[in-house]
Design a protein around this motif. Structure first.
Motif, PDB file in Angstrom:
ATOM      1  N   VAL A 285       2.018  -3.274  -9.965  1.00  0.00           N
ATOM      2  CA  VAL A 285       1.652  -4.682 -10.002  1.00  0.00           C
ATOM      3  C   VAL A 285       2.680  -5.439 -10.832  1.00  0.00           C
ATOM      4  CG1 VAL A 285      -0.174  -6.354 -10.471  1.00  0.00           C
ATOM      5  CG2 VAL A 285      -0.785  -3.992  -9.913  1.00  0.00           C
ATOM      6  N   THR A 286       3.167  -6.553 -10.281  1.00  0.00           N
ATOM      7  CA  THR A 286       4.077  -7.400 -11.050  1.00  0.00           C
ATOM      8  C   THR A 286       3.291  -8.514 -11.738  1.00  0.00           C
ATOM      9  OG1 THR A 286       4.536  -8.801  -9.133  1.00  0.00           O
ATOM     10  CG2 THR A 286       6.034  -6.954  -9.537  1.00  0.00           C
ATOM     11  N   GLU A 287       3.827  -8.988 -12.856  1.00  0.00           N
ATOM     12  CA  GLU A 287       3.181 -10.053 -13.629  1.00  0.00           C
ATOM     13  C   GLU A 287       3.835 -11.390 -13.311  1.00  0.00           C
ATOM     14  OE1 GLU A 287       2.066 -11.154 -18.288  1.00  0.00           O
ATOM     15  OE2 GLU A 287       3.492  -9.528 -17.828  1.00  0.00           O
ATOM     16  N   ALA A 288       3.010 -12.399 -13.133  1.00  0.00           N
ATOM     17  CA  ALA A 288       3.535 -13.742 -12.920  1.00  0.00           C
ATOM     18  C   ALA A 288       4.276 -14.197 -14.177  1.00  0.00           C
ATOM     19  CB  ALA A 288       2.404 -14.698 -12.577  1.00  0.00           C
ATOM     20  N   GLY A 289       5.410 -14.833 -13.988  1.00  0.00           N
ATOM     21  CA  GLY A 289       6.193 -15.292 -15.132  1.00  0.00           C
ATOM     22  C   GLY A 289       7.657 -14.964 -14.954  1.00  0.00           C
ATOM     23  N   PRO A 290       8.502 -15.560 -15.736  1.00  0.00           N
ATOM     24  CA  PRO A 290       9.959 -15.401 -15.568  1.00  0.00           C
ATOM     25  C   PRO A 290      10.473 -13.995 -15.877  1.00  0.00           C
ATOM     26  CG  PRO A 290       9.479 -16.635 -17.575  1.00  0.00           C
ATOM     27  CD  PRO A 290       8.184 -16.503 -16.846  1.00  0.00           C
ATOM     28  N   ALA A 291       9.760 -13.231 -16.701  1.00  0.00           N
ATOM     29  CA  ALA A 291      10.254 -11.909 -17.092  1.00  0.00           C
ATOM     30  C   ALA A 291      10.210 -10.910 -15.941  1.00  0.00           C
ATOM     31  CB  ALA A 291       9.456 -11.378 -18.276  1.00  0.00           C
ATOM     32  N   GLY A 292       9.247 -11.078 -15.025  1.00  0.00           N
ATOM     33  CA  GLY A 292       9.125 -10.149 -13.911  1.00  0.00           C
ATOM     34  C   GLY A 292       8.701  -8.754 -14.341  1.00  0.00           C
ATOM     35  N   ASN A 293       7.726  -8.683 -15.242  1.00  0.00           N
ATOM     36  CA  ASN A 293       7.265  -7.381 -15.717  1.00  0.00           C
ATOM     37  C   ASN A 293       6.590  -6.593 -14.595  1.00  0.00           C
ATOM     38  OD1 ASN A 293       8.147  -7.823 -18.351  1.00  0.00           O
ATOM     39  ND2 ASN A 293       6.218  -8.793 -18.963  1.00  0.00           N
ATOM     40  N   LEU A 294       6.895  -5.301 -14.528  1.00  0.00           N
ATOM     41  CA  LEU A 294       6.290  -4.405 -13.536  1.00  0.00           C
ATOM     42  C   LEU A 294       5.422  -3.392 -14.260  1.00  0.00           C
ATOM     43  CD1 LEU A 294       6.124  -3.369 -10.565  1.00  0.00           C
ATOM     44  CD2 LEU A 294       8.015  -1.831 -11.135  1.00  0.00           C
ATOM     45  N   TYR A 295       4.157  -3.301 -13.830  1.00  0.00           N
ATOM     46  CA  TYR A 295       3.196  -2.384 -14.448  1.00  0.00           C
ATOM     47  C   TYR A 295       2.771  -1.309 -13.459  1.00  0.00           C
ATOM     48  CZ  TYR A 295       2.560  -5.855 -18.181  1.00  0.00           C
ATOM     49  OH  TYR A 295       2.755  -6.733 -19.222  1.00  0.00           O
ATOM     50  N   ARG A 296       2.535  -0.138 -14.004  1.00  0.00           N
ATOM     51  CA  ARG A 296       1.903   0.929 -13.238  1.00  0.00           C
ATOM     52  C   ARG A 296       0.445   1.026 -13.660  1.00  0.00           C
ATOM     53  NH1 ARG A 296       3.747   6.644 -14.701  1.00  0.00           N
ATOM     54  NH2 ARG A 296       1.726   6.779 -15.762  1.00  0.00           N
ATOM     55  N   VAL A 297      -0.452   1.007 -12.677  1.00  0.00           N
ATOM     56  CA  VAL A 297      -1.884   1.105 -12.947  1.00  0.00           C
ATOM     57  C   VAL A 297      -2.371   2.444 -12.426  1.00  0.00           C
ATOM     58  CG1 VAL A 297      -4.153   0.093 -12.544  1.00  0.00           C
ATOM     59  CG2 VAL A 297      -2.143  -1.396 -12.786  1.00  0.00           C
ATOM     60  N   ASP A 298      -2.877   3.283 -13.302  1.00  0.00           N
ATOM     61  CA  ASP A 298      -3.386   4.598 -12.918  1.00  0.00           C
ATOM     62  C   ASP A 298      -4.881   4.521 -12.644  1.00  0.00           C
ATOM     63  OD1 ASP A 298      -0.848   5.611 -13.305  1.00  0.00           O
ATOM     64  OD2 ASP A 298      -1.242   6.252 -15.373  1.00  0.00           O
ATOM     65  N   VAL A 299      -5.261   4.813 -11.410  1.00  0.00           N
ATOM     66  CA  VAL A 299      -6.657   4.753 -10.986  1.00  0.00           C
ATOM     67  C   VAL A 299      -7.310   6.102 -11.254  1.00  0.00           C
ATOM     68  CG1 VAL A 299      -8.207   4.389  -9.040  1.00  0.00           C
ATOM     69  CG2 VAL A 299      -6.082   3.062  -9.213  1.00  0.00           C
ATOM     70  N   HIS A 300      -8.427   6.094 -11.981  1.00  0.00           N
ATOM     71  CA  HIS A 300      -9.107   7.342 -12.332  1.00  0.00           C
ATOM     72  C   HIS A 300     -10.294   7.652 -11.424  1.00  0.00           C
ATOM     73  CE1 HIS A 300      -6.497   7.540 -15.703  1.00  0.00           C
ATOM     74  NE2 HIS A 300      -7.089   6.581 -16.410  1.00  0.00           N
ATOM     75  N   ASP A 301     -11.022   6.619 -11.011  1.00  0.00           N
ATOM     76  CA  ASP A 301     -12.210   6.875 -10.182  1.00  0.00           C
ATOM     77  C   ASP A 301     -12.627   5.585  -9.489  1.00  0.00           C
ATOM     78  OD1 ASP A 301     -14.402   8.617  -9.291  1.00  0.00           O
ATOM     79  OD2 ASP A 301     -15.672   7.256 -10.422  1.00  0.00           O
ATOM     80  N   VAL A 302     -13.059   5.703  -8.213  1.00  0.00           N
ATOM     81  CA  VAL A 302     -13.546   4.536  -7.465  1.00  0.00           C
ATOM     82  C   VAL A 302     -14.875   4.864  -6.790  1.00  0.00           C
ATOM     83  CG1 VAL A 302     -11.289   3.483  -7.075  1.00  0.00           C
ATOM     84  CG2 VAL A 302     -12.120   5.230  -5.475  1.00  0.00           C
ATOM     85  N   THR A 303     -15.585   5.843  -7.307  1.00  0.00           N
ATOM     86  CA  THR A 303     -16.832   6.279  -6.669  1.00  0.00           C
ATOM     87  C   THR A 303     -17.941   5.264  -6.861  1.00  0.00           C
ATOM     88  OG1 THR A 303     -16.193   8.582  -7.080  1.00  0.00           O
ATOM     89  CG2 THR A 303     -18.495   8.154  -6.461  1.00  0.00           C
ATOM     90  N   ASP A 304     -18.311   5.024  -8.088  1.00  0.00           N
ATOM     91  CA  ASP A 304     -19.369   4.062  -8.390  1.00  0.00           C
ATOM     92  C   ASP A 304     -18.818   2.853  -9.150  1.00  0.00           C
ATOM     93  OD1 ASP A 304     -21.513   5.604  -7.274  1.00  0.00           O
ATOM     94  OD2 ASP A 304     -21.297   6.946  -8.995  1.00  0.00           O
ATOM     95  N   ASP A 305     -17.883   3.116 -10.047  1.00  0.00           N
ATOM     96  CA  ASP A 305     -17.209   2.065 -10.792  1.00  0.00           C
ATOM     97  C   ASP A 305     -15.702   2.276 -10.658  1.00  0.00           C
ATOM     98  OD1 ASP A 305     -19.541   0.785 -12.121  1.00  0.00           O
ATOM     99  OD2 ASP A 305     -19.736   2.767 -13.017  1.00  0.00           O
ATOM    100  N   PHE A 306     -14.969   1.189 -10.637  1.00  0.00           N
ATOM    101  CA  PHE A 306     -13.514   1.271 -10.557  1.00  0.00           C
ATOM    102  C   PHE A 306     -12.993   1.488 -11.971  1.00  0.00           C
ATOM    103  CE2 PHE A 306      -9.822  -0.206  -7.819  1.00  0.00           C
ATOM    104  CZ  PHE A 306      -8.839   0.246  -8.704  1.00  0.00           C
ATOM    105  N   LEU A 307     -12.563   2.717 -12.239  1.00  0.00           N
ATOM    106  CA  LEU A 307     -12.071   3.062 -13.555  1.00  0.00           C
ATOM    107  C   LEU A 307     -10.562   3.248 -13.503  1.00  0.00           C
ATOM    108  CD1 LEU A 307     -14.774   5.718 -14.570  1.00  0.00           C
ATOM    109  CD2 LEU A 307     -14.757   3.255 -15.044  1.00  0.00           C
ATOM    110  N   PHE A 308      -9.852   2.570 -14.385  1.00  0.00           N
ATOM    111  CA  PHE A 308      -8.402   2.688 -14.422  1.00  0.00           C
ATOM    112  C   PHE A 308      -7.906   2.655 -15.861  1.00  0.00           C
ATOM    113  CE2 PHE A 308      -9.255  -1.838 -14.252  1.00  0.00           C
ATOM    114  CZ  PHE A 308      -8.302  -2.423 -15.080  1.00  0.00           C
ATOM    115  N   GLY A 309      -6.746   3.235 -16.091  1.00  0.00           N
ATOM    116  CA  GLY A 309      -6.168   3.268 -17.424  1.00  0.00           C
ATOM    117  C   GLY A 309      -5.475   1.959 -17.776  1.00  0.00           C
TER     118      GLY A 309
END
Length: 457
Positions: free
Chosen positions: A267-291
């Protein structure tokens, strides 16, 4: 031209035409075809010929649903006349065509002929001249059981097309002309008049024969920054799970998103810096859990992102770049080979249809496909010239399945029979997944979770 209300076929005078025989190989056996269809019966005699089953297994519930859809979209002779039986006959024609490895245009030619000859019915023997089957073949074509077998008859029909149009000339010849060459009708214009409806039938029925299978895994971001996960049955377009929501937000304003795999988002962040993030998904069974999102680096000012399973594509101001990512959990060092593909990619939406192929829409409503081969080396194909401007997001899980999102929260599905042929005639609407409720500002599908149903038999 007259239309028989009982049979749904177009009746017109025919002339007697004799043609040389042509071999058709089916399995290990060579079937010898003789002359083309001879004189057609009087409409009253045609009405007396009773239809027989096309699919030995019978019609399906999907056949009935497709028939209702076609009755509302067809423009010519068959409008209002399609039913589950006729759709089952169209299925068998398309199946036989696909088994030969022919493109959808071959099925359009066969179906345009069947519309005119029989109203897409597998007619029993006519008492007037003995012609029967979907294409009203006479005895010179083969045994009664063969002519009444839609697969055999369709393959025999295609064999005749190849003989009459060597060197694949049938691909560019007018559809009505090709039908006429095989059938030898005295009123050849009847076939061309049905070509548009034949194309609509092929586009709509083909997914029943060699359609998508699997689950589309769609990730999203709500205006609040919370993440969502939804599953869609690719074959039916039914939402089977979700949306599952995360309890917390990303913690930054997202600009673009790409799904690498079931457990990793970029996911990229809005703004001039253009930060790029990695989102690690842990579980999507009942709740969306991510780091906690992990900052990989800056300079990724892309407005759009898409991942094809190897290449990450980003567009900024019409400039397309490609990066190669071949690990499940990349660091900045794993995002390699920053390549400037080219300029002029002024797209409103972006998705990856498969390895080295991307698709997107423009503000003016174009649907465009690109084959990406390297720096300054790519092909552009216009699949649609207009009508796609209403979509603000486009995602695909592969196999020619497209999901278009509109600002009103609706999600619509489309199917591309041949997603890599650069042609748009085989892209058809398959209805809405949901008329509302998709309120995400970003959507992205996991690549290659959907495949094509293999042809059997």
């Amino acid at each position: 031209m007259e239309t028989s209300m009982e049979t749904g076929m177009v009746s017109r005078p025919r002339q007697r035409v004799t043609r040389p025989s042509s071999p058709l190989v089916s399995g290990a056996a060579a079937l010898v075809l003789a002359a083309a269809v001879l004189a057609a019966p009087h409409p009253a005699a045609a009405a007396a010929a009773a239809p027989v089953a096309c699919d030995p297994a019978g019609e399906t519930a999907a056949d009935a649903e497709v028939a209702a859809q076609l009755n509302a979209t067809l423009k010519g002779t068959m409008r209002g006349s399609m039913d589950a039986y006729r759709v089952s006959c169209a299925r068998m024609v398309i199946k036989a065509t696909a088994q030969l490895g022919r493109p959808e245009r071959a099925a359009v030619i066969a179906l345009a002929t069947a519309i005119v000859e029989t109203g897409v019915q597998n007619l029993g023997e006519d008492p007037g001249d003995g012609a029967l089957g979907l294409y009203r073949m006479q005895a010179a074509w083969g045994e009664t059981t063969q002519r009444l077998d839609p697969v055999w008859a369709t393959q025999a029909f295609h064999s005749s097309v190849l003989r009459l149009y060597p060197d694949r000339a049938w691909l560019s010849a007018p559809i009505g002309e090709v039908c006429q060459a095989v059938q030898g009708a005295a009123s050849p214009d009847a076939y061309q008049a049905q070509a548009a409806d034949a194309q609509t039938i092929v586009n709509t029925v083909w997914p029943l024969v060699s359609g998508p299978t699997g689950t589309a895994a769609v990730f999203g971001v709500l205006p609040s920054g919370r993440l969502t996960y939804t599953e869609i049955d690719a074959a039916t377009g039914t939402r089977t799970s979700g949306p599952v929501l995360s309890g917390r937000t990303l913690g930054f304003t997202p600009k673009a998103m790409a799904t690498l795999n079931a457990n990793t988002l970029l996911v990229t962040e809005a703004g001039p810096a253009g930060n790029l993030y990695r989102v690690d998904v842990h579980d999507v069974t009942d709740d969306f859990l991510f780091g906690r999102p992990r900052l990989l680096g800056s300079g990724f000012t892309h407005d759009l992102l898409a991942y094809d399973g190897s290449g990450l594509y980003g567009i900024t101001g019409g400039v397309l770049r490609r990066y190669i990512i071949e690990v499940a959990k990349p660091t900045l060092a794993d995002i390699k080979y920053n390549t400037l593909i080219g300029t002029g990619f002024h797209l409103k939406t972006l998705a990856a249809t498969g390895l080295a192929y991307i698709v997107g829409t423009t503000a003016t409503g174009e649907l465009l496909s690109y084959k990406i081969m390297g720096a300054d080396l790519w092909h552009r194909y216009q699949l649609r010239a207009s009508t796609w401007q209403g979509f603000d997001q486009l995602v695909t899980p592969g196999a020619g399945v497209y999901y278009g999102h509109k600002p009103d929260g609706s999600l619509h599905r489309y199917f591309d029979i041949h997603p890599y042929d650069g042609q748009g005639a085989d892209v058809s609407g398959q209805g809405a997944v949901d008329a509302s409720g998709w309120n995400q500002v970003l959507l992205s599908a996991q690549p290659a979770t959907v495949t094509r149903v293999p042809l059997t038999g």
